[in-house]
Design an enzyme around this catalytic site. Sequence first.
Site, PDB file in Angstrom:
ATOM      1  N   GLY A  41     -24.913 -49.755   2.596  1.00  0.00           N
ATOM      2  CA  GLY A  41     -26.009 -49.581   2.009  1.00  0.00           C
ATOM      3  C   GLY A  41     -26.332 -50.657   0.865  1.00  0.00           C
ATOM      4  O   GLY A  41     -25.995 -50.499  -0.435  1.00  0.00           O
ATOM      5  N   SER A  47     -25.902 -53.207  -6.155  1.00  0.00           N
ATOM      6  CA  SER A  47     -24.535 -53.025  -6.224  1.00  0.00           C
ATOM      7  C   SER A  47     -23.619 -54.120  -5.809  1.00  0.00           C
ATOM      8  O   SER A  47     -22.618 -54.520  -5.971  1.00  0.00           O
ATOM      9  CB  SER A  47     -24.107 -51.845  -5.515  1.00  0.00           C
ATOM     10  OG  SER A  47     -24.652 -51.707  -4.342  1.00  0.00           O
ATOM     11  N   ASP A 131     -22.473 -46.318   0.409  1.00  0.00           N
ATOM     12  CA  ASP A 131     -23.482 -46.024  -0.519  1.00  0.00           C
ATOM     13  C   ASP A 131     -24.871 -46.066   0.420  1.00  0.00           C
ATOM     14  O   ASP A 131     -25.948 -46.457   0.250  1.00  0.00           O
ATOM     15  CB  ASP A 131     -23.687 -46.788  -1.680  1.00  0.00           C
ATOM     16  CG  ASP A 131     -24.843 -46.360  -2.602  1.00  0.00           C
ATOM     17  OD1 ASP A 131     -25.177 -45.262  -2.411  1.00  0.00           O
ATOM     18  OD2 ASP A 131     -25.213 -47.210  -3.380  1.00  0.00           O
ATOM     19  N   HIS A 134     -27.485 -40.734   2.712  1.00  0.00           N
ATOM     20  CA  HIS A 134     -26.869 -39.659   2.130  1.00  0.00           C
ATOM     21  C   HIS A 134     -27.273 -38.272   2.755  1.00  0.00           C
ATOM     22  O   HIS A 134     -26.712 -37.105   2.040  1.00  0.00           O
ATOM     23  CB  HIS A 134     -27.449 -39.242   0.759  1.00  0.00           C
ATOM     24  CG  HIS A 134     -26.766 -40.637  -0.158  1.00  0.00           C
ATOM     25  ND1 HIS A 134     -26.623 -41.708   0.398  1.00  0.00           N
ATOM     26  CD2 HIS A 134     -26.648 -40.714  -1.541  1.00  0.00           C
ATOM     27  CE1 HIS A 134     -26.083 -42.445  -0.818  1.00  0.00           C
ATOM     28  NE2 HIS A 134     -25.945 -41.683  -1.637  1.00  0.00           N
ATOM     29  N   HIS A 159     -20.170 -43.441  -3.613  1.00  0.00           N
ATOM     30  CA  HIS A 159     -21.157 -43.214  -4.674  1.00  0.00           C
ATOM     31  C   HIS A 159     -22.028 -41.788  -4.474  1.00  0.00           C
ATOM     32  O   HIS A 159     -21.877 -41.389  -3.422  1.00  0.00           O
ATOM     33  CB  HIS A 159     -22.493 -44.391  -4.551  1.00  0.00           C
ATOM     34  CG  HIS A 159     -23.147 -44.823  -5.794  1.00  0.00           C
ATOM     35  ND1 HIS A 159     -24.288 -44.947  -5.736  1.00  0.00           N
ATOM     36  CD2 HIS A 159     -22.980 -44.348  -7.096  1.00  0.00           C
ATOM     37  CE1 HIS A 159     -24.603 -45.089  -7.186  1.00  0.00           C
ATOM     38  NE2 HIS A 159     -23.694 -44.610  -7.881  1.00  0.00           N
ATOM     39  N   ASP A 160     -22.576 -41.473  -5.593  1.00  0.00           N
ATOM     40  CA  ASP A 160     -23.555 -40.488  -5.587  1.00  0.00           C
ATOM     41  C   ASP A 160     -22.498 -39.079  -5.157  1.00  0.00           C
ATOM     42  O   ASP A 160     -22.967 -38.136  -4.574  1.00  0.00           O
ATOM     43  CB  ASP A 160     -24.482 -40.324  -4.777  1.00  0.00           C
ATOM     44  CG  ASP A 160     -25.594 -41.641  -5.254  1.00  0.00           C
ATOM     45  OD1 ASP A 160     -25.506 -41.622  -6.440  1.00  0.00           O
ATOM     46  OD2 ASP A 160     -26.357 -41.991  -4.446  1.00  0.00           O
TER      47      ASP A 160
END
Length: 200
Positions: A41, A47, A131, A134, A159-160
């Site tokens: 991602g 990032s 990442d 999702h 992440h998230d």
Amino acid sequence: MDVALRQVAEGATGFMPPQEGLALYTAAAAIPAGGLICEVGTYCGKSTLYLAAAARAAGATVVTVDHHRGSEEKYHDTTLVDPRTGRLDTLPFLRRTLEQGQVEDVVTAIVGRSEQVGRWWTTPIALLFLDGGHTEEQAQADYEAWGRHVTSGGLLAIHDVFPDPADGGQAPHHVLLRALDEGFREQSRTGSLRVLRRVD
Ligand SMILES: C[S@@+](CC[C@H](N)C(=O)[O-])C[C@H]1O[C@@H](n2cnc3c(N)ncnc32)[C@H](O)[C@@H]1O
């Protein structure tokens, strides 16, 4: 973290808040020299810059994987659309970010579907950063394709992660629970970023 690189990272387009980026940097900078950092991602490389700074500090390398067509569940930024095709294309923006950060010597970008690249991937990974897409299906597919390559004692960053559904989608949280069940132990939490270590 290198101050100039941090400024470029904070100004880059993307979805990595500064505190979480720094936590990612701190985790990745601690991997053994010669190790591999793998990101699933990339988007426009925000990032990636934190990981690249860590790779510099640790004597490591970053590989980042993305098809650069965006995620179905994220809104589409119209400024990232290729006017020729009308399709989202973040690859040119990634190139600019890597150039601006002057990190092309430590980052290799792979353009492709995560699960497609994961099918032939064999190199052990010292830090894996998940990442990508999702949705439940994609997040689980990414973990399945890449999680098994994390070395013993290696790190998995997700992440998230939102334990409360009111705060966000549940797929990364479900991946976290699965990883905890499959030999990883939580090492740190910063915002929605979780860093786990493989202990089996
Ligand atoms: C949340 S964004 C990544 C944000 C980025 N890490 C940052 O710091 O801004 C998710 C990315 O995953 C990519 N993606 C989604 N599904 C994918 C798949 N199956 N294979 C490869 N990349 C995928 C999208 O193209 C998008 O760029």
